[in-house]
Design a protein around this motif. Structure first.
Motif, PDB file in Angstrom:
ATOM      1  N   UNK A 209       0.813  -1.233   0.000  1.00  0.00           N
ATOM      2  CA  UNK A 209       0.000   0.000   0.000  1.00  0.00           C
ATOM      3  C   UNK A 209       0.842   1.278   0.000  1.00  0.00           C
ATOM      4  N   UNK A 210       1.961   1.264  -0.726  1.00  0.00           N
ATOM      5  CA  UNK A 210       2.817   2.460  -0.775  1.00  0.00           C
ATOM      6  C   UNK A 210       3.632   2.689   0.483  1.00  0.00           C
ATOM      7  N   UNK A 211       3.570   1.717   1.403  1.00  0.00           N
ATOM      8  CA  UNK A 211       4.328   1.835   2.656  1.00  0.00           C
ATOM      9  C   UNK A 211       5.389   0.748   2.742  1.00  0.00           C
ATOM     10  N   UNK A 212       6.390   1.027   3.568  1.00  0.00           N
ATOM     11  CA  UNK A 212       7.447   0.051   3.799  1.00  0.00           C
ATOM     12  C   UNK A 212       7.448  -0.293   5.283  1.00  0.00           C
ATOM     13  N   UNK A 213       7.462  -1.578   5.576  1.00  0.00           N
ATOM     14  CA  UNK A 213       7.404  -2.061   6.959  1.00  0.00           C
ATOM     15  C   UNK A 213       8.659  -2.868   7.285  1.00  0.00           C
ATOM     16  N   UNK A 214       9.248  -2.595   8.452  1.00  0.00           N
ATOM     17  CA  UNK A 214      10.269  -3.491   9.020  1.00  0.00           C
ATOM     18  C   UNK A 214       9.755  -3.862  10.406  1.00  0.00           C
ATOM     19  N   UNK A 215       9.687  -5.163  10.685  1.00  0.00           N
ATOM     20  CA  UNK A 215       9.320  -5.586  12.038  1.00  0.00           C
ATOM     21  C   UNK A 215      10.362  -6.591  12.498  1.00  0.00           C
ATOM     22  N   UNK A 216      10.666  -6.559  13.782  1.00  0.00           N
ATOM     23  CA  UNK A 216      11.664  -7.501  14.307  1.00  0.00           C
ATOM     24  C   UNK A 216      11.308  -7.838  15.737  1.00  0.00           C
ATOM     25  N   UNK A 217      11.647  -9.049  16.133  1.00  0.00           N
ATOM     26  CA  UNK A 217      11.292  -9.461  17.485  1.00  0.00           C
ATOM     27  C   UNK A 217      12.079 -10.660  17.964  1.00  0.00           C
ATOM     28  N   UNK A 218      12.091 -10.816  19.293  1.00  0.00           N
ATOM     29  CA  UNK A 218      12.757 -11.965  19.904  1.00  0.00           C
ATOM     30  C   UNK A 218      11.911 -13.203  19.661  1.00  0.00           C
ATOM     31  N   UNK A 219      12.570 -14.332  19.507  1.00  0.00           N
ATOM     32  CA  UNK A 219      11.826 -15.581  19.326  1.00  0.00           C
ATOM     33  C   UNK A 219      12.168 -16.564  20.441  1.00  0.00           C
ATOM     34  N   UNK A 220      11.222 -17.431  20.720  1.00  0.00           N
ATOM     35  CA  UNK A 220      11.464 -18.529  21.655  1.00  0.00           C
ATOM     36  C   UNK A 220      10.797 -19.752  21.057  1.00  0.00           C
ATOM     37  N   UNK A 221      11.478 -20.886  21.012  1.00  0.00           N
ATOM     38  CA  UNK A 221      12.877 -21.100  21.408  1.00  0.00           C
ATOM     39  C   UNK A 221      13.843 -20.506  20.373  1.00  0.00           C
TER      40      UNK A 221
END
Length: 301
Positions: A209-221
């Motif tokens: 939609x004309x936008x740029x997304x960066x998402x990041x997060x901790x994972x377990x395990x």
């Protein structure tokens, strides 16, 4: 109609940001940053956030706090200078639902378990251009094509708030959300020096939609492959043994040099092994699932 009226909201934002950076460059360079300068700098970032919020009217994300500006600082000499221009949403809890700011048994503090950054595609393209020669000579800079940029580790080290390099362990099998024109995800960890043994984070990006997304997060395990860790440990032991033999004059400098950089060889062997074997780990599929969910939250519908 004057030229200023014709400027787009993005042009006005960039002009205001650059004017603020110029204003704080001198006190920063002269080491004359006092409370008044800090207050003015924080206020300038507040104004920029207001401008970005008008350019990017973003709904709140469930489980995430209100939008903040992703820029850590407008002081040119600061560690966190030059981050991606955008709004950032921070998770309201840490890993395992822990309270942000609480102290963990290992002495570290609980950080938000995930972050979502949203910007416009055109602001992202501008940021790429600004970072074309960001790092000193001899260090590879971010590619200028968006597709190539997304697969470049250095993009993430530069775009987000981090005091360590982001390491890409493996691509993740991410299903492109329906509204996205492209998406990418990878298993990650951060490092100050040597390559980490395990991946404890995921990163996902999308253009939609004309936008740029960066998402990041901790994972377990976390995702680890003991067999690969063992291969590297063996190389490191060989490196230690060779250094000791050289010290004791049991081998010549020539023979020692012939061995090459054993630690680097171990790191390379570890990476090859990890890329090959990690996808068979149950934790890998779980990491991909968590990455997909995070991407969905980032993009919304």
């Amino acid at each position: 109609m004057s030229h200023a009226d014709a400027a787009s909201p993005e042009d006005r934002y960039i002009a205001a940001r650059d004017a603020a950076i110029a204003k704080f460059a001198k006190p920063s360079k002269d080491g004359k940053i006092d409370d008044a300068a800090d207050k003015a700098e924080a206020a300038a970032r507040g104004d920029l956030k207001t401008q970005l919020a008008a350019i990017l009217p973003e709904p709140p994300r469930p489980g995430f706090g209100p939008a903040e500006i992703n820029l850590d600082t407008l002081y040119k000499g600061d560690m966190g200078f030059g981050l991606l221009d955008g709004l950032r949403f921070d998770a309201e809890t840490g890993r395992d639902g822990a309270k942000i700011g609480d102290k963990r048994p290992d002495g570290s503090f609980v950080e938000p378990k995930a972050h979502i950054i949203v910007t416009t595609e055109s602001l992202f393209a501008r940021w790429l251009r600004e970072h074309k020669t960001w790092w000193d000579k001899g260090v590879k800079n971010v590619p200028q094509q968006i597709g190539a940029a997304l697969k470049f580790e250095g993009l993430y080290t530069q775009a987000i708030s981090t005091d360590a390099a982001v390491i890409n362990f493996n691509d993740l099998p991410i299903t492109k959300p329906a509204s996205a024109t492209s998406s990418y995800g990878f298993l990650a960890a951060r490092t100050q020096d040597s390559f980490p043994d395990a991946a404890d984070e995921v990163f996902v990006t999308a253009l939609a939609n004309g936008k740029f997304y960066i998402a990041y997060g901790e994972i377990a395990p976390t995702v680890e492959v003991p067999a690969c860790t063992a291969i590297r440990a063996e190389f490191n032991k060989k490196a230690d043994d060779a250094a000791e033999k050289l010290d004791r004059k049991q081998i010549t400098r020539k023979a020692y040099d012939k061995l090459g950089d054993l630690r680097q060889q171990g790191e390379d062997a570890f990476k090859r092994c990890f890329t090959e074997r990690a996808p068979q780990q149950p934790a890998f599929a779980e990491a991909a699932r968590q990455a997909q969910a995070l991407l969905q939250t980032a993009i919304g519908k």
